[in-house]
Every structure is written in structure tokens, then in C-alpha cells.
Design a protein around this motif. Sequence first.
Motif, PDB file in Angstrom:
ATOM      1  N   ASP A  76       0.844  -1.183   0.000  1.00  0.00           N
ATOM      2  CA  ASP A  76       0.000   0.000   0.000  1.00  0.00           C
ATOM      3  C   ASP A  76       0.883   1.238   0.000  1.00  0.00           C
ATOM      4  O   ASP A  76       1.289   1.719   1.064  1.00  0.00           O
ATOM      5  N   SER A  78       0.138   4.193  -0.365  1.00  0.00           N
ATOM      6  CA  SER A  78      -0.485   5.366   0.258  1.00  0.00           C
ATOM      7  C   SER A  78      -0.189   5.454   1.749  1.00  0.00           C
ATOM      8  O   SER A  78      -0.218   6.541   2.331  1.00  0.00           O
ATOM      9  N   THR A  79       0.086   4.325   2.394  1.00  0.00           N
ATOM     10  CA  THR A  79       0.446   4.337   3.809  1.00  0.00           C
ATOM     11  C   THR A  79       1.875   3.864   4.047  1.00  0.00           C
ATOM     12  O   THR A  79       2.361   3.922   5.180  1.00  0.00           O
ATOM     13  N   ARG A 132      -2.596  13.352   5.502  1.00  0.00           N
ATOM     14  CA  ARG A 132      -2.588  12.587   4.256  1.00  0.00           C
ATOM     15  C   ARG A 132      -1.174  12.515   3.703  1.00  0.00           C
ATOM     16  O   ARG A 132      -0.466  13.519   3.642  1.00  0.00           O
ATOM     17  N   GLY A 137      -2.940   8.564   1.235  1.00  0.00           N
ATOM     18  CA  GLY A 137      -3.341   7.705   2.336  1.00  0.00           C
ATOM     19  C   GLY A 137      -3.577   8.488   3.615  1.00  0.00           C
ATOM     20  O   GLY A 137      -2.890   9.484   3.884  1.00  0.00           O
ATOM     21  N   THR A 184      -2.814   2.742  11.684  1.00  0.00           N
ATOM     22  CA  THR A 184      -2.759   2.789  10.219  1.00  0.00           C
ATOM     23  C   THR A 184      -2.313   1.446   9.658  1.00  0.00           C
ATOM     24  O   THR A 184      -2.849   0.965   8.649  1.00  0.00           O
ATOM     25  N   ALA A 188      -4.223  -1.084   6.977  1.00  0.00           N
ATOM     26  CA  ALA A 188      -3.554  -1.496   5.742  1.00  0.00           C
ATOM     27  C   ALA A 188      -3.434  -3.011   5.660  1.00  0.00           C
ATOM     28  O   ALA A 188      -3.698  -3.618   4.609  1.00  0.00           O
ATOM     29  N   VAL A 198      -4.517  -2.012  -2.642  1.00  0.00           N
ATOM     30  CA  VAL A 198      -5.524  -0.984  -2.403  1.00  0.00           C
ATOM     31  C   VAL A 198      -5.836  -0.290  -3.720  1.00  0.00           C
ATOM     32  O   VAL A 198      -5.050  -0.305  -4.662  1.00  0.00           O
ATOM     33  N   ARG A 200      -6.932   3.313  -5.700  1.00  0.00           N
ATOM     34  CA  ARG A 200      -6.797   4.747  -5.551  1.00  0.00           C
ATOM     35  C   ARG A 200      -7.814   5.444  -6.435  1.00  0.00           C
ATOM     36  O   ARG A 200      -8.329   4.867  -7.392  1.00  0.00           O
ATOM     37  N   GLY A 259      -6.915   9.694  -2.785  1.00  0.00           N
ATOM     38  CA  GLY A 259      -6.488   8.538  -2.026  1.00  0.00           C
ATOM     39  C   GLY A 259      -7.471   7.390  -2.154  1.00  0.00           C
ATOM     40  O   GLY A 259      -8.499   7.479  -2.838  1.00  0.00           O
ATOM     41  N   PRO A 260      -7.189   6.280  -1.479  1.00  0.00           N
ATOM     42  CA  PRO A 260      -8.068   5.105  -1.565  1.00  0.00           C
ATOM     43  C   PRO A 260      -9.514   5.385  -1.186  1.00  0.00           C
ATOM     44  O   PRO A 260     -10.434   4.776  -1.730  1.00  0.00           O
TER      45      PRO A 260
END
Length: 290
Positions: A76, A78-79, A132, A137, A184, A188, A198, A200, A259-260
Motif C-alpha cells: 500500500d 499510500s500508507t 494525508r 493515504g 494505520t 492497511a 488498495v 486509488r 487517495g483510496p
Amino acid sequence: MSDFDLCAFSDAVAAVAEAVAPLTASVPSPRGRTATAFHWGDGLYVAAEEVIDPDAVQHLTLPSGETVAAELLGRDPSTGVALLKPAVATNLPVMAKAEAVRSGHMAIAAGRSGPTPLAVLGTVGEVGPSWRSLRGGVIDRRINLAILAGGRFEGGPVLDAKGALVGMLLFGPQRRALVIPYETIERAVATLREKGGVMRGYLGAGLHPIRDTAVSGAIVMSLDDEGPAKAAGIMLGDIVTGWNGEAVRGPRELIRKLGPDSAGAAVTLTVLRAGEAREVPLMVGEKPLG
């Protein structure tokens, strides 16, 4: 004379590092270096997504010195979390989760370089609200560290004074040490175990910064034929200046909004076309986050 016992304090810090060492593993990173992964639960390890090459065969070096193959269950960006499953079964405990941390609290970052355990001591420099990432994420808490830790620690666990897990060590801009908090990571890992990745948000528009002193936004340089932006009537040369009434000053801000959690959402973009502001409703699409 102070009653503080420096030797006892030093031994206590070392004991915390020694307790978590069996839960860490060394993972190859790009350019021949190593980073750290750690046991999350159910025989699975988490690592820093940016040190994982998804096209390479994954390996983990365990505390015994044995290097084993590992399956990449998902990542992931984003994280910053990647999830690995070693080919050998491990029967390891799950780390306790830390209670609320405050600025000034002691922080211990643990790592591993091959069979060698690593540890470094620092403090929590900043604790703030959710934020973010550059990939959109949602990170549940902002936790920055005042700590000197090299790349071998990246992806390793950050612990409080009791040895409980605060989160995973990553490096932000200018190699600033920060923590992806365990909340977080939990979200995830749940998504990666279920879906292997994930999604987006997706507009289907190529964007570029606009450098007109009178206008701030993201100019549309290309459009995907089947993308949501073109379907909604966005045109080449449009300048995106707003998202649901909030100002957008450039592509980076727009990407953060994609983001997701934005996939499938109905939004209204504010665009400038030939100097005239227009409100364009569209449904955000979705695509794998890679």
C-alpha cells in the motif's frame, strides 16, 4: 548527587531492544542495502513499501541467520506498508500496542541487518492529528521522531519505554524520521490480506502545475479516452482549481485527495476554462495503487 542510575537506565533500554529482536527480520532493499521488517501477527511481517521491489523474489533473513523466501501478499504505497509471508512457519507473539505517546517520550527504534539486531534511542519530537500522505493515504497520527537512524532501520518497529509498539519507522522528506502508527498499519494489513492491494482514486487526466502568478491549480495536459474526467466534460487546457469547494493549488494537492477513500466518490471540480470558472461534477474512478 542525583539518584538517577545511568547504568540501570542503559540496561533497561537494552532489555527493551533485546525483547523485540526475535520479532525482526532483515529484508533486501534497492541498491544492495538492507532494511527491516517485523512480525505483525499470524506469521506475517510488515515492511516499508518503498524498499520492496514487487518484481523481485522476496526474502527475509531471520534472527537465526537463515534467509528464507517470502511471498509479497500486498503493498500500500499510500500508507507505506507492505505485507510479507515467509515460506517457513513462525510461532511468534504479537507486540503489545503502545498507549498514547507524547512529545518528549522516549522512543526506541529496532532493526536488523542480516543476523545482527540493531537498536537506537531517541525521543518523540512531535505528535499531531491525522494527515494525508503524498499518495493520498490517511495516516492516523502525525508522529515525528528526534532520532538518528540509518536506512537499515527503515520498516522496523518503534517502541515506547515499555517495549510496546508505537508503529513503523519510515523516512519522510529530507530523511526526517517519522512513524506510521499501528492503527494505520492495522487498516492497511486488513485490506492487503483481503484484497492484496488498495485502490486509488482515478480521474484519467494528466496534470501539470500552472505557473501563472494570477492562477494556482493543475492544468489538464492529457485525458484518458475512457476516464472519468473526459466523461464529465473536462477538456485539455482546463485548470483544476478546486475540489468540493476546497482550493487546489497544484497536482500534488489533487493527488493527495485521490487517495483510496476517494474511489467511487461523487465530487465537484472547479475548473477555469478560457478564464471562466465552471463547476464540473464527476464520479471518481478507481485503479490499483501502484
